[in-house]
Scaffold this motif. Structure first.
Motif, PDB file in Angstrom:
ATOM      1  N   SER A   1     -74.616  46.541 -82.601  1.00 23.79           N
ATOM      2  CA  SER A   1     -75.783  47.289 -82.107  1.00 23.79           C
ATOM      3  C   SER A   1     -76.040  48.527 -82.970  1.00 23.79           C
ATOM      4  O   SER A   1     -77.195  48.928 -83.155  1.00 23.79           O
ATOM      5  N   GLU A   2     -74.985  49.107 -83.538  1.00 26.19           N
ATOM      6  CA  GLU A   2     -75.155  50.298 -84.372  1.00 26.19           C
ATOM      7  C   GLU A   2     -75.972  49.980 -85.631  1.00 26.19           C
ATOM      8  O   GLU A   2     -76.889  50.722 -85.988  1.00 26.19           O
ATOM      9  N   THR A   3     -75.645  48.888 -86.281  1.00 24.81           N
ATOM     10  CA  THR A   3     -76.385  48.516 -87.487  1.00 24.81           C
ATOM     11  C   THR A   3     -77.791  48.054 -87.132  1.00 24.81           C
ATOM     12  O   THR A   3     -78.756  48.381 -87.822  1.00 24.81           O
ATOM     13  N   TYR A   4     -77.917  47.320 -86.037  1.00 22.01           N
ATOM     14  CA  TYR A   4     -79.254  46.888 -85.620  1.00 22.01           C
ATOM     15  C   TYR A   4     -80.155  48.100 -85.375  1.00 22.01           C
ATOM     16  O   TYR A   4     -81.335  48.091 -85.737  1.00 22.01           O
ATOM     17  N   ALA A   5     -79.606  49.154 -84.790  1.00 25.41           N
ATOM     18  CA  ALA A   5     -80.382  50.372 -84.535  1.00 25.41           C
ATOM     19  C   ALA A   5     -80.850  51.006 -85.842  1.00 25.41           C
ATOM     20  O   ALA A   5     -81.947  51.575 -85.898  1.00 25.41           O
ATOM     21  N   LYS A   6     -80.056  50.903 -86.886  1.00 29.63           N
ATOM     22  CA  LYS A   6     -80.453  51.431 -88.193  1.00 29.63           C
ATOM     23  C   LYS A   6     -81.593  50.631 -88.798  1.00 29.63           C
ATOM     24  O   LYS A   6     -82.429  51.161 -89.526  1.00 29.63           O
ATOM     25  N   LEU A   7     -81.612  49.326 -88.507  1.00 29.77           N
ATOM     26  CA  LEU A   7     -82.642  48.450 -89.072  1.00 29.77           C
ATOM     27  C   LEU A   7     -83.903  48.382 -88.206  1.00 29.77           C
ATOM     28  O   LEU A   7     -85.010  48.301 -88.726  1.00 29.77           O
ATOM     29  N   ARG A   8     -83.719  48.376 -86.877  1.00 27.72           N
ATOM     30  CA  ARG A   8     -84.871  48.161 -86.005  1.00 27.72           C
ATOM     31  C   ARG A   8     -84.925  49.132 -84.828  1.00 27.72           C
ATOM     32  O   ARG A   8     -85.742  50.009 -84.784  1.00 27.72           O
ATOM     33  N   ASN A   9     -84.074  48.891 -83.822  1.00 21.98           N
ATOM     34  CA  ASN A   9     -84.120  49.698 -82.600  1.00 21.98           C
ATOM     35  C   ASN A   9     -82.835  49.500 -81.797  1.00 21.98           C
ATOM     36  O   ASN A   9     -81.872  48.949 -82.312  1.00 21.98           O
ATOM     37  N   THR A  10     -82.854  49.899 -80.555  1.00 23.26           N
ATOM     38  CA  THR A  10     -81.640  49.838 -79.724  1.00 23.26           C
ATOM     39  C   THR A  10     -81.613  48.629 -78.794  1.00 23.26           C
ATOM     40  O   THR A  10     -80.888  48.630 -77.811  1.00 23.26           O
ATOM     41  N   ARG A  11     -82.345  47.581 -79.108  1.00 25.61           N
ATOM     42  CA  ARG A  11     -82.438  46.419 -78.218  1.00 25.61           C
ATOM     43  C   ARG A  11     -81.532  45.253 -78.629  1.00 25.61           C
ATOM     44  O   ARG A  11     -81.792  44.109 -78.274  1.00 25.61           O
ATOM     45  N   PHE A  12     -80.472  45.515 -79.330  1.00 25.41           N
ATOM     46  CA  PHE A  12     -79.574  44.470 -79.823  1.00 25.41           C
ATOM     47  C   PHE A  12     -79.029  43.601 -78.682  1.00 25.41           C
ATOM     48  O   PHE A  12     -79.163  42.372 -78.706  1.00 25.41           O
ATOM     49  N   GLN A  13     -78.421  44.215 -77.685  1.00 26.43           N
ATOM     50  CA  GLN A  13     -77.831  43.441 -76.588  1.00 26.43           C
ATOM     51  C   GLN A  13     -78.877  42.665 -75.793  1.00 26.43           C
ATOM     52  O   GLN A  13     -78.662  41.482 -75.490  1.00 26.43           O
ATOM     53  N   PRO A  14     -80.034  43.258 -75.458  1.00 21.45           N
ATOM     54  CA  PRO A  14     -81.058  42.454 -74.771  1.00 21.45           C
ATOM     55  C   PRO A  14     -81.520  41.245 -75.585  1.00 21.45           C
ATOM     56  O   PRO A  14     -81.807  40.191 -75.022  1.00 21.45           O
ATOM     57  N   ILE A  15     -81.559  41.369 -76.912  1.00 15.86           N
ATOM     58  CA  ILE A  15     -81.950  40.231 -77.754  1.00 15.86           C
ATOM     59  C   ILE A  15     -80.884  39.147 -77.680  1.00 15.86           C
ATOM     60  O   ILE A  15     -81.209  37.961 -77.541  1.00 15.86           O
ATOM     61  N   LEU A  16     -79.609  39.538 -77.745  1.00 17.35           N
ATOM     62  CA  LEU A  16     -78.538  38.549 -77.602  1.00 17.35           C
ATOM     63  C   LEU A  16     -78.617  37.870 -76.238  1.00 17.35           C
ATOM     64  O   LEU A  16     -78.427  36.651 -76.141  1.00 17.35           O
ATOM     65  N   ASP A  17     -78.923  38.633 -75.198  1.00 11.49           N
ATOM     66  CA  ASP A  17     -79.077  38.050 -73.859  1.00 11.49           C
ATOM     67  C   ASP A  17     -80.241  37.062 -73.821  1.00 11.49           C
ATOM     68  O   ASP A  17     -80.133  35.988 -73.229  1.00 11.49           O
ATOM     69  N   ASN A  18     -81.355  37.410 -74.473  1.00  8.77           N
ATOM     70  CA  ASN A  18     -82.511  36.506 -74.547  1.00  8.77           C
ATOM     71  C   ASN A  18     -82.132  35.211 -75.259  1.00  8.77           C
ATOM     72  O   ASN A  18     -82.501  34.113 -74.817  1.00  8.77           O
ATOM     73  N   LEU A  19     -81.415  35.335 -76.354  1.00  7.73           N
ATOM     74  CA  LEU A  19     -80.999  34.147 -77.118  1.00  7.73           C
ATOM     75  C   LEU A  19     -80.060  33.278 -76.300  1.00  7.73           C
ATOM     76  O   LEU A  19     -80.194  32.050 -76.282  1.00  7.73           O
ATOM     77  N   ARG A  20     -79.126  33.905 -75.622  1.00  7.41           N
ATOM     78  CA  ARG A  20     -78.182  33.162 -74.779  1.00  7.41           C
ATOM     79  C   ARG A  20     -78.955  32.379 -73.704  1.00  7.41           C
ATOM     80  O   ARG A  20     -78.687  31.205 -73.457  1.00  7.41           O
ATOM     81  N   ARG A  21     -79.926  33.031 -73.087  1.00 10.00           N
ATOM     82  CA  ARG A  21     -80.734  32.386 -72.043  1.00 10.00           C
ATOM     83  C   ARG A  21     -81.548  31.224 -72.619  1.00 10.00           C
ATOM     84  O   ARG A  21     -81.613  30.150 -72.020  1.00 10.00           O
ATOM     85  N   LEU A  22     -82.151  31.419 -73.783  1.00 10.15           N
ATOM     86  CA  LEU A  22     -82.923  30.351 -74.428  1.00 10.15           C
ATOM     87  C   LEU A  22     -82.027  29.156 -74.731  1.00 10.15           C
ATOM     88  O   LEU A  22     -82.372  28.008 -74.415  1.00 10.15           O
TER      89      LEU A  22
END
Length: 184
Positions: free
Chosen positions: A60-81
């Motif tokens: 999540s730290e690196t993702y925040a540097k590239l985009r934003n702080t939504r790393f874990q919600p994106i992983l949750d979305n992918l898991r659900r999909l």
């Protein structure tokens, strides 16, 4: 291939998906994965679509540097999909994209672990393309991202390609290496 902009923000996405399905066409789409809501997941189920999710980080730290702080919600979305579609090898195919650069290259191992844990259909390794005219610079999460300085030397890209192949082999993750270096 729909890879410019965020496809889930298109007002007529349902019509587009229906048109492709009715015509027996195959569709590829790239998303940041942030709005893979239950409704959007339902739109994708059973359709011949390759969904590419630009994650490019193992933490999540690196993702925040590239985009934003939504790393874990994106992983949750992918898991659900992936769970909703019945796991790997069902439509839509879920491809997690990693573009190695200075800010994230040390997270390749963790990225492969995430792919294995989520049971994605494929890890896609793509190069960050050189362009002397491209000026993408920003400050996020205490990191100064400068596109031109993020490019890795050719020799390091070759090593990353080989390392990705080995890590994916060990983890049982299918790899699509788009770096173009061949096998070894």
């Amino acid at each position: 291939n729909c890879s410019i902009g965020e496809p889930f923000m298109m007002k007529n996405l349902d019509e587009l998906l229906d048109a492709f399905s009715a015509g027996g066409k195959f569709l590829e789409m790239t998303t940041n994965g942030q709005i893979l809501t239950d409704r959007n997941i339902q739109k994708l189920l059973g359709r011949q679509i390759d969904v590419y999710v630009s994650l490019d980080a193992g933490t999540s730290e690196t993702y925040a540097k590239l985009r934003n702080t939504r790393f874990q919600p994106i992983l949750d979305n992918l898991r659900r999909l992936i769970e909703t579609k019945g796991g790997p090898n069902h439509w839509p195919k879920v491809n997690l994209v990693f573009m190695p650069m200075k800010v994230n290259v040390r997270e390749l191992d963790k990225f492969v672990e995430i792919c294995a844990e989520l049971r994605v259909d494929r890890l896609v390794l793509r190069p960050l393309n050189y362009s002397d005219k491209l000026e993408l610079n920003w400050d996020r999460a205490g990191y100064r991202f400068e596109y031109q300085h993020e490019l890795l030397p050719f020799e390091e890209l070759v090593r990353v390609s080989g390392r990705a192949a080995e890590l994916c082999r060990r983890a049982g993750v299918e790899l699509s290496d788009q770096m173009g270096f061949g096998g070894s």
